[in-house]
Design an enzyme around this catalytic site. Sequence first.
Site, PDB file in Angstrom:
ATOM      1  N   GLN A  42       0.800  -1.219   0.000  1.00  0.00           N
ATOM      2  CA  GLN A  42       0.000   0.000   0.000  1.00  0.00           C
ATOM      3  C   GLN A  42       0.838   1.277   0.000  1.00  0.00           C
ATOM      4  OE1 GLN A  42      -2.639  -1.745   3.310  1.00  0.00           O
ATOM      5  NE2 GLN A  42      -4.056  -0.501   2.132  1.00  0.00           N
ATOM      6  N   HIS A  62      -2.101  -4.555 -12.523  1.00  0.00           N
ATOM      7  CA  HIS A  62      -1.685  -4.406 -13.921  1.00  0.00           C
ATOM      8  C   HIS A  62      -2.682  -5.049 -14.878  1.00  0.00           C
ATOM      9  CE1 HIS A  62       2.716  -3.867 -12.376  1.00  0.00           C
ATOM     10  NE2 HIS A  62       1.986  -2.785 -12.259  1.00  0.00           N
ATOM     11  N   ASP A  74       2.353   0.783  -8.230  1.00  0.00           N
ATOM     12  CA  ASP A  74       3.720   0.875  -8.777  1.00  0.00           C
ATOM     13  C   ASP A  74       4.547   1.907  -8.016  1.00  0.00           C
ATOM     14  OD1 ASP A  74       2.705  -0.915 -10.577  1.00  0.00           O
ATOM     15  OD2 ASP A  74       3.084   0.299 -12.364  1.00  0.00           O
ATOM     16  N   ARG A  99       3.635   0.133  12.917  1.00  0.00           N
ATOM     17  CA  ARG A  99       3.317  -1.200  12.434  1.00  0.00           C
ATOM     18  C   ARG A  99       3.348  -1.155  10.903  1.00  0.00           C
ATOM     19  NH1 ARG A  99      -2.244  -3.550  10.403  1.00  0.00           N
ATOM     20  NH2 ARG A  99      -1.559  -5.664  10.054  1.00  0.00           N
ATOM     21  N   HIS A 144       1.047  -9.376   4.737  1.00  0.00           N
ATOM     22  CA  HIS A 144      -0.104  -8.486   4.579  1.00  0.00           C
ATOM     23  C   HIS A 144      -0.497  -8.471   3.098  1.00  0.00           C
ATOM     24  CE1 HIS A 144      -2.305  -4.887   6.546  1.00  0.00           C
ATOM     25  NE2 HIS A 144      -2.878  -5.110   5.371  1.00  0.00           N
ATOM     26  N   ASN A 188      -2.071 -10.903   8.477  1.00  0.00           N
ATOM     27  CA  ASN A 188      -3.085  -9.881   8.663  1.00  0.00           C
ATOM     28  C   ASN A 188      -4.415 -10.313   8.055  1.00  0.00           C
ATOM     29  OD1 ASN A 188      -3.868  -6.973   9.272  1.00  0.00           O
ATOM     30  ND2 ASN A 188      -4.391  -7.140   7.094  1.00  0.00           N
ATOM     31  N   GLU A 189      -5.435 -10.429   8.881  1.00  0.00           N
ATOM     32  CA  GLU A 189      -6.827 -10.611   8.453  1.00  0.00           C
ATOM     33  C   GLU A 189      -7.069 -11.834   7.553  1.00  0.00           C
ATOM     34  OE1 GLU A 189      -8.186  -6.855   6.866  1.00  0.00           O
ATOM     35  OE2 GLU A 189      -8.428  -6.016   8.867  1.00  0.00           O
ATOM     36  N   ASN A 331      -8.423  -5.983  14.635  1.00  0.00           N
ATOM     37  CA  ASN A 331      -8.707  -4.884  13.699  1.00  0.00           C
ATOM     38  C   ASN A 331     -10.201  -4.627  13.723  1.00  0.00           C
ATOM     39  OD1 ASN A 331      -6.034  -5.155  13.051  1.00  0.00           O
ATOM     40  ND2 ASN A 331      -6.362  -5.662  10.892  1.00  0.00           N
ATOM     41  N   TYR A 333     -13.493  -1.805  12.429  1.00  0.00           N
ATOM     42  CA  TYR A 333     -13.980  -0.602  11.749  1.00  0.00           C
ATOM     43  C   TYR A 333     -15.455  -0.320  12.030  1.00  0.00           C
ATOM     44  CZ  TYR A 333      -9.506  -0.568   9.394  1.00  0.00           C
ATOM     45  OH  TYR A 333      -8.161  -0.513   9.159  1.00  0.00           O
ATOM     46  N   GLU A 401      -5.560  -2.239  14.083  1.00  0.00           N
ATOM     47  CA  GLU A 401      -6.116  -1.293  13.110  1.00  0.00           C
ATOM     48  C   GLU A 401      -7.437  -0.767  13.621  1.00  0.00           C
ATOM     49  OE1 GLU A 401      -6.672  -2.639   9.042  1.00  0.00           O
ATOM     50  OE2 GLU A 401      -4.677  -3.558   9.000  1.00  0.00           O
TER      51      GLU A 401
END
Length: 504
Positions: A42, A62, A74, A99, A144, A188-189, A331, A333, A401
């Site tokens: 990311q 891509h 990229d 992290r 991740h 992660n997740e 995590n 949200y 998160e």
Amino acid sequence: MLFSLVVYVLFSVVMCQNDNKTILTRKLPDGMKLGVASAAYQVEGAWNVADKLPSIWDTLSHTPGGIKDGSTGDDACKSYEYYKRDIQMIKFLGVDFYRFSISWPRILPSGFRNKISDDGLKYYNNLIDELLANNIEPIVTIYHWDLPQYLQDLGGWANPMIADWYVDYAQVLFETFGDRVKTWITINEPKQIGLFGYGMSYLAPRLNAHGIGEYLAAKHILLAHAKAWHLYDKQFRPHQKGTIGITIATDFRTGMTDSPEDILAGSEAMDFEVGLYAHPIFSKTGDFPESVKRRVAERSKEQGFKKSRLPTFTKEEIVFIKGTSDFYGFNHYSTRFYTRNGFKSGMYPIPSYEDDLAAIYSYKDYKPAAIVHCTEIPEGMRLALKWVKDNYDNPPVNIIENGFGTLGGQQDYDRVKYLTRYMDAILDAVEIDGVNVTMYTVWSLMDNFEWANGLSIKFGIFETDYGNSNKTRRPRMSAFWFRNLVATRILDPYRETEFQKLEF
Ligand SMILES: *[C@@H]1O[C@H](CO)[C@@H](O)[C@H](O)[C@H]1NC(C)=O
Ligand SMILES: *[C@@H]1O[C@H](CO)[C@@H](O)[C@H](O)[C@H]1NC(C)=O
């Protein structure tokens, strides 16, 4: 740091009265460390420098139509090139830790350890050393989501061999960085990897093998995680003395109403969405949750499968996986409300995870956020933390998160409001419910490549200027808010946040 600025404005972010709760000024617990997070694909960019080979996210981004806004990772935030600037930003916040994740194909280009990239090792050595030189603790996610494409070609997380491939990779990281890294997150997740990548077509590798792929991935992710934990525990922990655990998306799921049917739909949704990954590790009995085993077995039989589509663990594997996390990586949200009222078979693909769960959900009458999975429901944060405590014998919880996605803007009152109310809910969980929260992490340090949504969704407390070739970053209101929280350790909804135009 470039002080390009000039205006110095005071904004008052007052939110005394909400719909249902008055937020009082309160102190953060002494033991709770504060930090910010990112992930390799990311933010790093530099997708093909030195000997790095593509990950599944290079492949997807891509592919025409692969990412909503047509963007790629990229360049992303160019953190590979400008990591020192990231560290200046983190220093500005004053937090305890950063992290970040390590890119598997940057370390082992093909995925296997026959070839270890010197360039990859050098990059992460520099990053870790620079963090430590600035008194910031590195907290490292081993995986991740950016699987080496070569391993995907061999089946990725659907291939049971991946547990060995993953452990070989993890071992390189323990050997190389474990003298300085004392907190490791294995994976992660798992739900997002398995369900969105294998059972649906939302994330890479977009297999859409619904009803099959997500369960295969779940099993192999758990085995890979447990193997890495055992390796660390036996061979590295004795001298490196760190901790290692998994991070599970623990958004809360509950019943739409208080009817017994809805309460059951809510608790089974929690089993499918969270328990599938947490129960084998954190429960006293181990293994997948009973309700998931039962529902998938029943539906599989009706559908003419010879065995349940949910793979089984052997007795040895159940024991091997149980207890393999030093903390519950959490995590969170938002919250969803479930009912079986109005569910009809055929609403979702058959077979599929959603059809197995056989329920529908909504965000009830909460005001939907622009990014719907960030809809502000702070009481769900408290309930999810309590659920973890009650179901898994009060483990230490590292909140890895929590954050709020928007479509942009520097004066992000909505994010400050969300973060304030969620921290208030966390403090309720700690002070009233007795949850042991040892870490709190804002997602994210800066706007970055938000997977299938590309660059269009912004989670940063720093804004990233993608139009500038240097990917200049500017602190948002929320960065100043968090900086103040870190400095004072007082959550004060009446405090004025000083906002200054700064550039990094
Ligand atoms: C919380 O967890 C930490 C880390 O394992 C531990 O040292 C501490 O004793 C725990 N605190 C409580 C109140 O259980
Ligand atoms: C990018 O950063 C370099 C080095 O600080 C600077 O010389 C250059 O002017 C910057 N470019 C832009 C477009 O801001």
